[in-house]
Motif scaffolding. Sequence first.
Motif, PDB file in Angstrom:
ATOM      1  N   ARG A 114      -8.239  -5.733   4.327  1.00 51.56           N
ATOM      2  CA  ARG A 114      -9.060  -4.561   4.644  1.00 51.56           C
ATOM      3  C   ARG A 114      -8.992  -4.180   6.124  1.00 51.56           C
ATOM      4  O   ARG A 114      -9.662  -3.251   6.562  1.00 51.56           O
ATOM      5  CB  ARG A 114     -10.517  -4.830   4.258  1.00 51.56           C
ATOM      6  CG  ARG A 114     -10.788  -4.767   2.764  1.00 51.56           C
ATOM      7  CD  ARG A 114     -12.224  -5.204   2.465  1.00 51.56           C
ATOM      8  NE  ARG A 114     -13.163  -4.548   3.351  1.00 51.56           N
ATOM      9  CZ  ARG A 114     -13.804  -3.416   3.096  1.00 51.56           C
ATOM     10  NH1 ARG A 114     -13.582  -2.794   1.947  1.00 51.56           N
ATOM     11  NH2 ARG A 114     -14.661  -2.883   3.946  1.00 51.56           N
ATOM     12  N   TRP A 127     -18.177  -1.057   0.975  1.00 51.07           N
ATOM     13  CA  TRP A 127     -17.159  -0.712   0.001  1.00 51.07           C
ATOM     14  C   TRP A 127     -17.342   0.744  -0.438  1.00 51.07           C
ATOM     15  O   TRP A 127     -18.404   1.331  -0.234  1.00 51.07           O
ATOM     16  CB  TRP A 127     -17.243  -1.633  -1.227  1.00 51.07           C
ATOM     17  CG  TRP A 127     -17.017  -3.081  -0.888  1.00 51.07           C
ATOM     18  CD1 TRP A 127     -17.958  -3.979  -0.489  1.00 51.07           C
ATOM     19  CD2 TRP A 127     -15.773  -3.768  -0.884  1.00 51.07           C
ATOM     20  NE1 TRP A 127     -17.382  -5.212  -0.245  1.00 51.07           N
ATOM     21  CE2 TRP A 127     -16.034  -5.105  -0.475  1.00 51.07           C
ATOM     22  CE3 TRP A 127     -14.457  -3.410  -1.184  1.00 51.07           C
ATOM     23  CZ2 TRP A 127     -15.038  -6.061  -0.366  1.00 51.07           C
ATOM     24  CZ3 TRP A 127     -13.460  -4.376  -1.076  1.00 51.07           C
ATOM     25  CH2 TRP A 127     -13.754  -5.670  -0.670  1.00 51.07           C
ATOM     26  N   GLN A 153       0.807  -1.218   0.000  1.00 57.26           N
ATOM     27  CA  GLN A 153       0.000   0.000   0.000  1.00 57.26           C
ATOM     28  C   GLN A 153       0.844   1.274   0.000  1.00 57.26           C
ATOM     29  O   GLN A 153       0.367   2.341  -0.407  1.00 57.26           O
ATOM     30  CB  GLN A 153      -0.943   0.000   1.207  1.00 57.26           C
ATOM     31  CG  GLN A 153      -2.016  -1.081   1.145  1.00 57.26           C
ATOM     32  CD  GLN A 153      -2.745  -1.256   2.465  1.00 57.26           C
ATOM     33  OE1 GLN A 153      -2.667  -0.405   3.354  1.00 57.26           O
ATOM     34  NE2 GLN A 153      -3.461  -2.377   2.612  1.00 57.26           N
ATOM     35  N   GLU A 174     -10.228  -5.663   8.695  1.00 59.70           N
ATOM     36  CA  GLU A 174     -11.522  -5.869   9.371  1.00 59.70           C
ATOM     37  C   GLU A 174     -11.277  -6.734  10.609  1.00 59.70           C
ATOM     38  O   GLU A 174     -11.650  -7.917  10.670  1.00 59.70           O
ATOM     39  CB  GLU A 174     -12.512  -6.539   8.408  1.00 59.70           C
ATOM     40  CG  GLU A 174     -12.823  -5.751   7.165  1.00 59.70           C
ATOM     41  CD  GLU A 174     -13.802  -4.605   7.443  1.00 59.70           C
ATOM     42  OE1 GLU A 174     -14.340  -4.548   8.583  1.00 59.70           O
ATOM     43  OE2 GLU A 174     -14.044  -3.804   6.531  1.00 59.70           O
ATOM     44  N   VAL A 197      -6.138  -6.548  -2.817  1.00 61.89           N
ATOM     45  CA  VAL A 197      -7.355  -6.109  -2.131  1.00 61.89           C
ATOM     46  C   VAL A 197      -7.055  -4.832  -1.358  1.00 61.89           C
ATOM     47  O   VAL A 197      -6.077  -4.767  -0.612  1.00 61.89           O
ATOM     48  CB  VAL A 197      -7.884  -7.199  -1.175  1.00 61.89           C
ATOM     49  CG1 VAL A 197      -9.127  -6.708  -0.440  1.00 61.89           C
ATOM     50  CG2 VAL A 197      -8.197  -8.469  -1.953  1.00 61.89           C
ATOM     51  N   SER A 198      -7.905  -3.830  -1.528  1.00 59.21           N
ATOM     52  CA  SER A 198      -7.690  -2.547  -0.857  1.00 59.21           C
ATOM     53  C   SER A 198      -9.032  -2.006  -0.368  1.00 59.21           C
ATOM     54  O   SER A 198     -10.066  -2.201  -1.030  1.00 59.21           O
ATOM     55  CB  SER A 198      -7.058  -1.544  -1.831  1.00 59.21           C
ATOM     56  OG  SER A 198      -7.092  -0.238  -1.298  1.00 59.21           O
ATOM     57  N   PRO A 199      -9.052  -1.316   0.774  1.00 53.31           N
ATOM     58  CA  PRO A 199     -10.297  -0.686   1.252  1.00 53.31           C
ATOM     59  C   PRO A 199     -10.840   0.353   0.291  1.00 53.31           C
ATOM     60  O   PRO A 199     -12.018   0.718   0.356  1.00 53.31           O
ATOM     61  CB  PRO A 199      -9.867  -0.034   2.576  1.00 53.31           C
ATOM     62  CG  PRO A 199      -8.638  -0.779   2.996  1.00 53.31           C
ATOM     63  CD  PRO A 199      -7.944  -1.148   1.723  1.00 53.31           C
ATOM     64  N   GLN A 200     -10.000   0.850  -0.628  1.00 53.54           N
ATOM     65  CA  GLN A 200     -10.433   1.877  -1.567  1.00 53.54           C
ATOM     66  C   GLN A 200     -11.196   1.303  -2.765  1.00 53.54           C
ATOM     67  O   GLN A 200     -11.736   2.048  -3.579  1.00 53.54           O
ATOM     68  CB  GLN A 200      -9.222   2.665  -2.083  1.00 53.54           C
ATOM     69  CG  GLN A 200      -8.656   3.668  -1.086  1.00 53.54           C
ATOM     70  CD  GLN A 200      -7.918   2.994   0.059  1.00 53.54           C
ATOM     71  OE1 GLN A 200      -7.143   2.068  -0.147  1.00 53.54           O
ATOM     72  NE2 GLN A 200      -8.173   3.456   1.281  1.00 53.54           N
ATOM     73  N   PHE A 259     -14.325  -5.078  -6.684  1.00 51.79           N
ATOM     74  CA  PHE A 259     -13.848  -6.187  -5.858  1.00 51.79           C
ATOM     75  C   PHE A 259     -14.432  -7.512  -6.315  1.00 51.79           C
ATOM     76  O   PHE A 259     -13.698  -8.478  -6.545  1.00 51.79           O
ATOM     77  CB  PHE A 259     -14.177  -5.952  -4.381  1.00 51.79           C
ATOM     78  CG  PHE A 259     -13.946  -7.177  -3.543  1.00 51.79           C
ATOM     79  CD1 PHE A 259     -12.660  -7.579  -3.207  1.00 51.79           C
ATOM     80  CD2 PHE A 259     -15.022  -7.970  -3.124  1.00 51.79           C
ATOM     81  CE1 PHE A 259     -12.443  -8.731  -2.452  1.00 51.79           C
ATOM     82  CE2 PHE A 259     -14.816  -9.112  -2.372  1.00 51.79           C
ATOM     83  CZ  PHE A 259     -13.524  -9.493  -2.043  1.00 51.79           C
TER      84      PHE A 259
END
Length: 418
Positions: A358, A415, A68, A360, A281-284, A290
């Motif tokens: 992410r 998302w 990231q 989580e 995989v990215s939170p953005q 996705f």
Amino acid sequence: MKFAKLFAGSGAVTLFNALRAFAINKLLAVFLPPAAFACVGQFLNLMNIGQATSSLALQNGWTALTAQNKDKREKLLGIWRGGLRLTTFASLFTFVVALLFCFMAPLEVLLPGVPVRLAQAAILFALPGILATNIITITAAVMNGLGENRKWATINMVASIWQVLWVAFFLYTGRLSVLSIIATQSVVAAIFAIQVASRAGFSVKYIWKTALDTRGPWLSYALMGLIPMVLAPVVLTFIRTIVGMRFGGDAAGIWQSVWKVSDFLFMAMSAILTVILLPRVSPQMTRQDFFAMFHPLLLRIMGISLAMVSALYFGRSILVQVLFSQAYMGAVDYLPIQLVGDFFRSGGFALALVLIARAETKKFLVVEIASELLLAVGTYVGIRMFGFNGPMMAYAFENFVYIVALYIVVRRLKWNTP
């Protein structure tokens, strides 16, 4: 095509790791009877706990945070420094606890059949061994995050070769006890890993010079890695102890061999998935982006898992002879149920990586802890109801529940909107 390229590249490394695991496992199976093989498994569980607490189980964090921030050099150096400082403090704490454990724990109960002095020596030898394993894990994870796939592959492959040579040499010469050999197998490989990583910019001297010391982002990864990595060996120790008490030491060795097959399969799938999925995989990401990426990937993963499980099922008699020895042939009858659990485990791990990437934390930990507790309780109940098949049936049921629960959780994630 991109999936195929990544799969092929990571598959080559996985093949090396699988060959390393096979060679070491075969050497131990030839030299040791089932009861002693179970004892080695018990010791490895203790080492796994030490590795988790000393590294804070941050390997996924090293990959994700590096990926990231790899284009933000100063920020990345601060993150690396924060991660190294946390790992240093955790390692010192772990080593102090290990020293106390070495002389205060009932080693004759935890490691039955091993003289106490040899057990104490193995634990002391394990301290540099744990540090070396953490170095290999961290450097490889950073190379993965940087996209330095060749260096990532080189670290993994060379580490595998050195570990096999180390174990083979000392087993045949008899200069160390079996537990001490297992404890120290990563020492030489760690030196090589440091040299490779430093050429890609992961130099400890350079990192310490930065003024930044970023530790905040590491907390979620620590919790998501540490709790499962400590809880899982505890549960496995519980299962092995119950099996040994109920059916005897040799039966515990047979169960250990069945579980070892699952370990081989999971090692292969998890290594590939971590390289393919975790950096992507990215939170953005938006929900549409996705699932457009993930659904085809999950189908491929389940297809590959089914093919591997099917091959192991039809070749299980040969598999046990090749991996272990004639003394372990009883495992053939119990592998089919275990392989059902392995099929679901691969898909579940892919879903778990989404939560890890992410960050989580709460959702991931709730599912992981519930899953491990379900395995422990299911094994206890299963043994009482189905005898020696109980642990394998509990494993299959636990992984089915695991993949269903994680899929529901991932579907309900929030998302970004386009």
